[in-house]
Design a protein around this motif. Structure first.
Motif, PDB file in Angstrom:
ATOM      1  N   ASN A 132     -82.805 -67.579 -13.441  1.00  0.00           N
ATOM      2  CA  ASN A 132     -83.506 -68.293 -12.370  1.00  0.00           C
ATOM      3  C   ASN A 132     -84.044 -69.657 -12.781  1.00  0.00           C
ATOM      4  O   ASN A 132     -84.576 -70.384 -11.938  1.00  0.00           O
ATOM      5  N   SER A 133     -83.922 -70.008 -14.058  1.00  0.00           N
ATOM      6  CA  SER A 133     -84.408 -71.326 -14.507  1.00  0.00           C
ATOM      7  C   SER A 133     -83.309 -72.359 -14.279  1.00  0.00           C
ATOM      8  O   SER A 133     -82.545 -72.690 -15.180  1.00  0.00           O
ATOM      9  N   VAL A 134     -83.258 -72.863 -13.061  1.00  0.00           N
ATOM     10  CA  VAL A 134     -82.183 -73.786 -12.694  1.00  0.00           C
ATOM     11  C   VAL A 134     -82.691 -75.193 -12.407  1.00  0.00           C
ATOM     12  O   VAL A 134     -81.898 -76.148 -12.382  1.00  0.00           O
ATOM     13  N   LYS A 135     -83.984 -75.347 -12.198  1.00  0.00           N
ATOM     14  CA  LYS A 135     -84.527 -76.672 -11.924  1.00  0.00           C
ATOM     15  C   LYS A 135     -84.918 -77.347 -13.232  1.00  0.00           C
ATOM     16  O   LYS A 135     -85.461 -76.728 -14.134  1.00  0.00           O
ATOM     17  N   ASN A 136     -84.651 -78.642 -13.295  1.00  0.00           N
ATOM     18  CA  ASN A 136     -85.015 -79.436 -14.474  1.00  0.00           C
ATOM     19  C   ASN A 136     -84.426 -78.861 -15.756  1.00  0.00           C
ATOM     20  O   ASN A 136     -85.058 -78.863 -16.816  1.00  0.00           O
ATOM     21  N   VAL A 137     -83.196 -78.345 -15.678  1.00  0.00           N
ATOM     22  CA  VAL A 137     -82.470 -77.839 -16.840  1.00  0.00           C
ATOM     23  C   VAL A 137     -81.085 -78.472 -16.844  1.00  0.00           C
ATOM     24  O   VAL A 137     -80.317 -78.292 -15.894  1.00  0.00           O
ATOM     25  N   SER A 138     -80.781 -79.210 -17.893  1.00  0.00           N
ATOM     26  CA  SER A 138     -79.450 -79.811 -17.992  1.00  0.00           C
ATOM     27  C   SER A 138     -78.620 -79.176 -19.095  1.00  0.00           C
ATOM     28  O   SER A 138     -77.418 -79.442 -19.192  1.00  0.00           O
ATOM     29  N   ALA A 139     -79.246 -78.326 -19.941  1.00  0.00           N
ATOM     30  CA  ALA A 139     -78.488 -77.618 -20.978  1.00  0.00           C
ATOM     31  C   ALA A 139     -79.243 -76.364 -21.383  1.00  0.00           C
ATOM     32  O   ALA A 139     -80.475 -76.366 -21.485  1.00  0.00           O
ATOM     33  N   ASP A 140     -78.499 -75.284 -21.587  1.00  0.00           N
ATOM     34  CA  ASP A 140     -79.034 -74.031 -22.118  1.00  0.00           C
ATOM     35  C   ASP A 140     -78.257 -73.671 -23.375  1.00  0.00           C
ATOM     36  O   ASP A 140     -77.015 -73.629 -23.350  1.00  0.00           O
ATOM     37  N   PHE A 141     -78.973 -73.398 -24.472  1.00  0.00           N
ATOM     38  CA  PHE A 141     -78.347 -72.954 -25.712  1.00  0.00           C
ATOM     39  C   PHE A 141     -78.831 -71.541 -26.003  1.00  0.00           C
ATOM     40  O   PHE A 141     -80.033 -71.289 -26.105  1.00  0.00           O
ATOM     41  N   LEU A 142     -77.888 -70.598 -26.137  1.00  0.00           N
ATOM     42  CA  LEU A 142     -78.201 -69.182 -26.297  1.00  0.00           C
ATOM     43  C   LEU A 142     -77.785 -68.726 -27.693  1.00  0.00           C
ATOM     44  O   LEU A 142     -76.595 -68.701 -28.023  1.00  0.00           O
TER      45      LEU A 142
ATOM     46  N   TYR B 244     -74.311 -80.200 -16.356  1.00  0.00           N
ATOM     47  CA  TYR B 244     -74.984 -79.035 -16.928  1.00  0.00           C
ATOM     48  C   TYR B 244     -74.102 -78.441 -18.014  1.00  0.00           C
ATOM     49  O   TYR B 244     -72.892 -78.266 -17.829  1.00  0.00           O
ATOM     50  N   LEU B 245     -74.720 -78.138 -19.172  1.00  0.00           N
ATOM     51  CA  LEU B 245     -74.019 -77.560 -20.312  1.00  0.00           C
ATOM     52  C   LEU B 245     -74.670 -76.240 -20.694  1.00  0.00           C
ATOM     53  O   LEU B 245     -75.905 -76.161 -20.800  1.00  0.00           O
ATOM     54  N   MET B 246     -73.840 -75.219 -20.903  1.00  0.00           N
ATOM     55  CA  MET B 246     -74.319 -73.970 -21.478  1.00  0.00           C
ATOM     56  C   MET B 246     -73.487 -73.667 -22.708  1.00  0.00           C
ATOM     57  O   MET B 246     -72.256 -73.828 -22.676  1.00  0.00           O
ATOM     58  N   ALA B 247     -74.145 -73.221 -23.773  1.00  0.00           N
ATOM     59  CA  ALA B 247     -73.421 -72.884 -24.997  1.00  0.00           C
ATOM     60  C   ALA B 247     -74.034 -71.649 -25.620  1.00  0.00           C
ATOM     61  O   ALA B 247     -75.260 -71.501 -25.674  1.00  0.00           O
ATOM     62  N   THR B 248     -73.184 -70.733 -26.072  1.00  0.00           N
ATOM     63  CA  THR B 248     -73.645 -69.583 -26.834  1.00  0.00           C
ATOM     64  C   THR B 248     -73.280 -69.799 -28.296  1.00  0.00           C
ATOM     65  O   THR B 248     -72.349 -70.530 -28.623  1.00  0.00           O
ATOM     66  N   LEU B 249     -74.018 -69.148 -29.187  1.00  0.00           N
ATOM     67  CA  LEU B 249     -73.660 -69.234 -30.597  1.00  0.00           C
ATOM     68  C   LEU B 249     -74.223 -68.036 -31.339  1.00  0.00           C
ATOM     69  O   LEU B 249     -75.254 -67.479 -30.969  1.00  0.00           O
ATOM     70  N   ASN B 250     -73.498 -67.653 -32.372  1.00  0.00           N
ATOM     71  CA  ASN B 250     -74.004 -66.679 -33.325  1.00  0.00           C
ATOM     72  C   ASN B 250     -74.585 -67.450 -34.503  1.00  0.00           C
ATOM     73  O   ASN B 250     -74.043 -68.482 -34.898  1.00  0.00           O
ATOM     74  N   PRO B 251     -75.698 -66.993 -35.066  1.00  0.00           N
ATOM     75  CA  PRO B 251     -76.321 -67.737 -36.166  1.00  0.00           C
ATOM     76  C   PRO B 251     -75.322 -68.052 -37.278  1.00  0.00           C
ATOM     77  O   PRO B 251     -74.508 -67.210 -37.656  1.00  0.00           O
TER      78      PRO B 251
ATOM     79  N   LEU C 283     -86.075 -76.187 -35.151  1.00  0.00           N
ATOM     80  CA  LEU C 283     -85.991 -76.879 -33.854  1.00  0.00           C
ATOM     81  C   LEU C 283     -86.902 -78.100 -33.896  1.00  0.00           C
ATOM     82  O   LEU C 283     -87.897 -78.192 -33.174  1.00  0.00           O
ATOM     83  N   LYS C 284     -86.537 -79.045 -34.755  1.00  0.00           N
ATOM     84  CA  LYS C 284     -87.441 -80.156 -35.040  1.00  0.00           C
ATOM     85  C   LYS C 284     -86.807 -81.525 -34.816  1.00  0.00           C
ATOM     86  O   LYS C 284     -87.466 -82.538 -35.014  1.00  0.00           O
ATOM     87  N   GLU C 285     -85.527 -81.546 -34.419  1.00  0.00           N
ATOM     88  CA  GLU C 285     -84.925 -82.839 -34.102  1.00  0.00           C
ATOM     89  C   GLU C 285     -85.555 -83.375 -32.814  1.00  0.00           C
ATOM     90  O   GLU C 285     -86.148 -82.628 -32.029  1.00  0.00           O
ATOM     91  N   GLU C 286     -85.443 -84.670 -32.594  1.00  0.00           N
ATOM     92  CA  GLU C 286     -86.033 -85.263 -31.393  1.00  0.00           C
ATOM     93  C   GLU C 286     -85.519 -84.549 -30.146  1.00  0.00           C
ATOM     94  O   GLU C 286     -84.317 -84.492 -29.912  1.00  0.00           O
ATOM     95  N   PRO C 287     -86.407 -83.950 -29.345  1.00  0.00           N
ATOM     96  CA  PRO C 287     -85.943 -83.135 -28.224  1.00  0.00           C
ATOM     97  C   PRO C 287     -85.330 -83.968 -27.101  1.00  0.00           C
ATOM     98  O   PRO C 287     -85.726 -85.113 -26.874  1.00  0.00           O
ATOM     99  N   VAL C 288     -84.378 -83.370 -26.423  1.00  0.00           N
ATOM    100  CA  VAL C 288     -83.788 -83.967 -25.229  1.00  0.00           C
ATOM    101  C   VAL C 288     -84.468 -83.326 -24.021  1.00  0.00           C
ATOM    102  O   VAL C 288     -84.519 -82.093 -23.925  1.00  0.00           O
ATOM    103  N   PRO C 289     -85.009 -84.115 -23.117  1.00  0.00           N
ATOM    104  CA  PRO C 289     -85.655 -83.527 -21.941  1.00  0.00           C
ATOM    105  C   PRO C 289     -84.702 -82.583 -21.202  1.00  0.00           C
ATOM    106  O   PRO C 289     -83.514 -82.884 -21.039  1.00  0.00           O
ATOM    107  N   ASN C 290     -85.216 -81.430 -20.828  1.00  0.00           N
ATOM    108  CA  ASN C 290     -84.466 -80.458 -20.023  1.00  0.00           C
ATOM    109  C   ASN C 290     -83.374 -79.717 -20.789  1.00  0.00           C
ATOM    110  O   ASN C 290     -82.519 -79.080 -20.175  1.00  0.00           O
ATOM    111  N   TRP C 291     -83.396 -79.779 -22.121  1.00  0.00           N
ATOM    112  CA  TRP C 291     -82.520 -78.924 -22.919  1.00  0.00           C
ATOM    113  C   TRP C 291     -83.341 -77.706 -23.333  1.00  0.00           C
ATOM    114  O   TRP C 291     -84.392 -77.849 -23.963  1.00  0.00           O
ATOM    115  N   ARG C 292     -82.850 -76.511 -23.010  1.00  0.00           N
ATOM    116  CA  ARG C 292     -83.603 -75.284 -23.240  1.00  0.00           C
ATOM    117  C   ARG C 292     -82.935 -74.403 -24.296  1.00  0.00           C
ATOM    118  O   ARG C 292     -81.713 -74.252 -24.309  1.00  0.00           O
TER     119      ARG C 292
END
Length: 442
Positions: free
Chosen positions: A16-26, A149-156, A189-198
């Motif tokens: 449901n987090s669709v507003k003000n989100v331009s990227a999701d990293f899982l 909008y970008l979504m990406a999954t990753l394994n550690p 998670l310390k690099e300069e953040p991009v607004p709306n990247w979650r």
């Protein structure tokens, strides 16, 4: 869409987090449901809501995308009965694609540059990248500027991979779920953040379709103490194979634990790298040795000239190093003799000049390097296994190096990289190796 599997509250909030989100990293553990919910539910929701016609799903190969994303149980075709997959393309679109509502979702393999370069002249609505940690970084860089909008999954994986610095570590979790992120990852998670990247971290607990028996079986399949266990079961970053050191929880201690030890001496060292075009660092390390023969890494200071507006030169090192030594003298104790890489004559010269001019109380000594690297590794590995080599948990850079420092594939020797904190620490304890370790090594 049919929904034949239960959703945790975190996944409901994610969807449901669709507003003000331009990227999701899982990121997270194996079998946490990232692909099923990410690709099958939220990504398709974002496609449906997009004003653009063209979208992309990218995996290692189109076959992997078909197997793991499109055609599996609770895959896209299961969840969206109106979606139609054209694996060989059709008369209008030669590439594999999904037709969904009035949209086209191209299915690409990022292992095939010729194929993905065919579509990159366009702008896309939504892009999904499966296991972005294994993706061609040129593809990721190129596609990241061509979507809404970008979504990406990753394994550690190996945290030194450029995808972490350039993408993953520029995202941030929602406050509600920040405590779910392991502290080791949160610290990265310390690099300069991009607004709306979650950023989202998912574990077994978030996949409500797993039974306790399912979870226990997966945990039992990965031996504790291995990097497989760390990556897949704990969801922590670090290379899965070929590591030089086996860093365990028992080797990392808190400040209160460190303060409770009985120290008999202290030492410090530095390793330098003046390049502005590499990941190599300046590394200051401060250690203590205890009455019961334990070596404790108590503090670190790490710089990289690439990240500094005014690069550090050899003449800058003495004053910086002395400030580091003084801070630790006040916090822990006096390390009179301190060590510098004997190959770095420029820094040694500057430190000796500084001592002559200021009369500082520290002795700057070229590092004792007669003990070969392989023998240093042998010693430190034995100490770590016996619990005689400990690291204060705030020494994040040193811990990160230990988790990725690897053997070369073609030689029985370690790689030449990810080792500046490691080298600096070794320079600090090498003169006192006979005072460390409860188990005698023949």
């Amino acid at each position: 869409m049919t929904n034949s599997f239960p959703l945790s509250q975190k996944y409901i909030d994610f969807i449901n987090s669709v507003k003000n989100v331009s990227a999701d990293f899982l990121e997270g553990t194996t079998a946490s449901g990232k692909t099923t919910v990410g690709a099958g539910v939220k990504f398709m929701r974002m496609v449906s809501a997009s004003a653009k016609k063209l979208h992309i799903i990218a995996a290692k190969t189109t076959g992997v995308a078909e197997k793991n994303i499109i055609q599996q149980d609770n895959g896209i075709l299961d969840l969206h009965r109106s979606a139609v997959y054209y694996g060989n393309g059709d008369k209008d679109n030669k590439l594999p694609h999904i037709k969904f509502e009035d949209k086209i979702i191209y299915v690409l393999g990022y292992d095939n540059r010729d194929k993905w370069e065919l579509v990159l002249g366009s702008q896309f609505g939504c892009v999904y990248i499966d296991e972005i940690n294994t993706a061609n970084i040129d593809f990721v860089r190129e596609i990241s500027t061509r979507n809404d909008y970008l979504m990406a999954t990753l394994n550690p994986d190996d945290p030194s991979l450029p995808v972490y610095k350039e993408f993953i570590n520029r995202s941030r979790p929602y406050k509600k779920y920040a405590n779910d992120v392991p502290k080791e990852i949160m610290n990265e998670l310390k690099e300069e953040p991009v607004p709306n990247w979650r950023y989202w971290f998912f574990s077994f607990a978030d996949n409500l379709s797993l039974t306790k028996e399912d979870i226990d079986k997966k945990i039992a399949a990965a031996p504790k103490g291995t990097k497989l266990y760390k990556n897949k079961i704990l969801g922590l970053r670090g290379r899965a194979t070929g590591l030089v050191f086996n860093l365990e929880d028992k080797n990392v201690i808190t400040l209160d634990q460190a303060k409770g030890l009985n120290y008999v001496m202290f030492s410090a060292a530095l390793d330098t790298a003046y390049s502005q075009n590499s990941d190599d660092t300046f590394s200051f390390i401060f250690i203590g040795i205890t009455l019961d023969r334990k070596c404790i890494t108590l503090d670190e200071r790490v710089y990289n000239n690439r990240d500094l507006k005014t690069p550090i030169s050899p003449s800058d090192i003495p004053a910086e190093f002395v400030r580091f030594l003084e801070a630790n003298r006040k916090a822990w104790g006096f390390a009179r003799d301190v060590y510098i890489d004997s190959a770095d004559q420029a820094t040694i010269t500057e430190c000796l000049k500084y001592k002559r001019q200021t009369g500082c109380i520290y002795n700057f000594i070229p590092a004792f390097k007669k003990t070969k690297i392989i023998d240093r590794i042998h010693l430190q590995s034995a100490w770590m296994a016996a619990g005689d080599f400990l690291i204060l948990n705030r020494c994040n850079s040193y811990i990160a190096e230990l988790n990725i420092y690897s053997w070369k594939e073609d030689k029985y020797e370690p790689e030449d990289g990810h080792d500046h904190c490691i080298n600096s620490c070794q320079y600090a304890w090498l003169p006192y190796k006979d005072k460390i370790g409860s188990v005698r090594i023949e």
